[in-house]
Design a protein around this motif. Structure first.
Motif, short mmCIF file in Angstrom:
data_model
loop_
_atom_site.label_atom_id
_atom_site.label_comp_id
_atom_site.label_asym_id
_atom_site.label_seq_id
_atom_site.Cartn_x
_atom_site.Cartn_y
_atom_site.Cartn_z
N GLY A 9 112.74 -7.04 16.85
CA GLY A 9 112.19 -6.76 17.89
C GLY A 9 111.50 -5.28 17.57
O GLY A 9 110.57 -4.70 18.03
N LEU B 216 115.60 -2.93 23.73
CA LEU B 216 115.71 -4.05 22.37
C LEU B 216 116.91 -4.36 22.02
O LEU B 216 117.45 -5.28 21.90
CB LEU B 216 114.92 -3.38 21.04
CG LEU B 216 113.44 -3.69 21.28
CD1 LEU B 216 113.09 -2.54 20.01
CD2 LEU B 216 112.86 -5.02 21.11
N SER C 27 107.66 -3.86 17.82
CA SER C 27 107.39 -2.83 18.63
C SER C 27 106.56 -1.94 17.65
O SER C 27 105.75 -1.25 18.20
CB SER C 27 108.57 -2.11 18.92
OG SER C 27 109.32 -2.86 19.93
#
Ligand SMILES: Cc1cc2nc3c(=O)[nH]c(=O)nc-3n(C[C@H](O)[C@H](O)[C@H](O)COP(=O)(O)OP(=O)(O)OC[C@H]3O[C@@H](n4cnc5c(N)ncnc54)[C@H](O)[C@@H]3O)c2cc1C
Length: 374
Positions: free
Chosen positions: A367, A329, A371
């Motif tokens: 991000g 990421l 996740s």
């Protein structure tokens, strides 16, 4: 007035130097016969931190570091590169010797080969060695990871054992000498392996994990450094679980590894412990001269906040996301650009907060949240 410092590692020596410079009669008790040995360090310190605790002296500087490479289990990398050195690799034994010389020239006495077996609190405190006991107005315990006196004085302030770490000195590492390397291996869960080049030829490489540390370290060496020659190794331990809330008040205080003053992402403790030692010395001086308590707790508040929040964030994130995903990421969001501007090698939570107002920092956070929710 007399101050005892138990332990002649960097934390104890910095505190001893500061107090001796302020005119106190300081005695450092060190159980080993030689300062700086046995070595237990990769020797990687931030330039700014080392400058504050020891100065930057050619005699202990081995290498300048301008970047870092993080590799995920899938082999993708996140690379950070700075236009100037942000960290140095030092000869730890030589650094400790330098700090000992500074303490001696400030007027401290260093008793080598003199282990302290007990500290008895009283109006004045008794420091007990095999040779007998002596009285001191204040005691700074800087005994490192052994924590024997820490436990006898404060109970068990940590509640869990430190993390085993195996470190090797190798030659023929084949890495770029001005970068440090971190690998997240499938077999290490949330823990890590690393390499810190000393020069083109030599590097300190190691691995930290809860179980089978030596077996996994050998596997790591075989897979990552098949051409390398091993010149030496040892197993020790590091602390990633935040500082103790005890040992910050009154005339018996803790500094360094025995106080848990280590960075929760790496276990590095020389700079953080050294900065806390400056605060502890100031505290003891104010306490003995002005009979005013509370200086240590106040001065380390910012450092402790960073260590505690970094640990909380790491614990929270590691239950939800693989460190390798974080590496990927960070690379996708271009976080290197942000970290180049706001990165602080010693204050990790502060770095995270400072990254957020930036679009790339926000992209990384988005991000991360994605996740965590998936
Ligand atoms: C493999 C490894 C790699 C590391 N790499 C890094 C790194 O790259 N950067 C970094 O910042 N940190 C690193 N660390 C952590 C760093 O080494 C410690 O944070 C640092 O040494 C702590 O300093 P200290 O003075 O608190 O304790 P120590 O350096 O452990 O010193 C404590 C001293 O007290 C003495 N002592 C103990 N008990 C007694 C007693 N009862 N009486 C008298 N003397 C006593 C010991 O002999 C010792 O000399 C690493 C640690 C390990 C294990």
């Amino acid at each position: 007035m007399r101050v005892a410092v138990v332990g002649g590692g960097p934390a104890g020596l910095v505190a001893a130097r500061e107090l001796a410079s302020s005119g106190f009669e300081v005695t450092v008790f060190e159980e080993d016969e030689v300062i700086g040995r046995p070595e237990h360090c990769a020797g990687l310190y931030s330039v700014s931190g080392l400058r504050r605790i020891a100065g930057l002296e050619r005699r202990f500087l081995l290498n300048a570091i301008r970047g870092a490479v993080f590799t995920s289990v899938r082999g993708s990398t996140f690379e950070l590169r700075f236009p100037h050195p942000v960290a140095v690799v030092a000869d730890r034994e030589e650094l400790d010797r330098h700090l000992a010389e500074q303490a001696l020239s400030a007027g401290a006495e260093i008793r080598l080969g003199t282990g302290v077996v007990g500290v008895r609190r009283g109006m004045r405190h008794s420091v007990v060695t095999k040779e007998g006991s002596s009285e001191f107005d204040a005691v700074i315990v800087a005994e490192g990871m052994s924590r024997r006196l820490t436990r006898s004085l404060f109970g068990d302030p940590f509640g869990r054992p430190p993390l085993p770490i195996a470190q090797f000195l190798i030659s023929h590492h084949g890495l770029e000498r001005d970068k440090v390397y971190v690998w997240f291996e499938r077999y290490l869960d949330e823990y890590f392996s690393y390499a810190v080049p000393i020069d083109e030829e030599l590097a300190r490489v190691g691995l930290a994990c809860r179980r089978n540390v030596m077996e996994l370290a050998r596997r790591f060496l075989k897979e990552r450094f098949p051409e390398a020659r091993v010149l030496g190794h040892y197993v020790h331990s590091i602390w990633l679980d935040g500082p103790a809330s005890v040992g910050l008040d009154g005339s018996v205080v803790l500094v360094g590894d025995c106080a848990g003053q280590n960075k929760p992402l790496t276990g590095g403790g020389v700079v953080v412990g050294g900065l806390c030692a400056l605060a502890a010395a100031r505290h003891v001086a104010v306490l003995l001269n002005e009979v005013r308590d509370g200086t240590y707790r106040r001065l380390v508040r910012g450092i402790y906040r960073d260590l505690n929040w970094t640990k909380r964030f790491r614990d929270w994130a590691s239950r939800r996301i693989d460190p390798s995903d974080v590496v990927e990421l960070a690379a996708e969001a271009g976080l290197d650009d942000v970290l180049r501007r706001v990165g602080d090698m010693d204050m990790h939570f502060r770095t995270l907060l400072m990254s957020l107002p930036n679009p790339r920092g926000l992209m990384f956070l988005a991000g991360l949240i994605r996740s965590l929710l998936l």
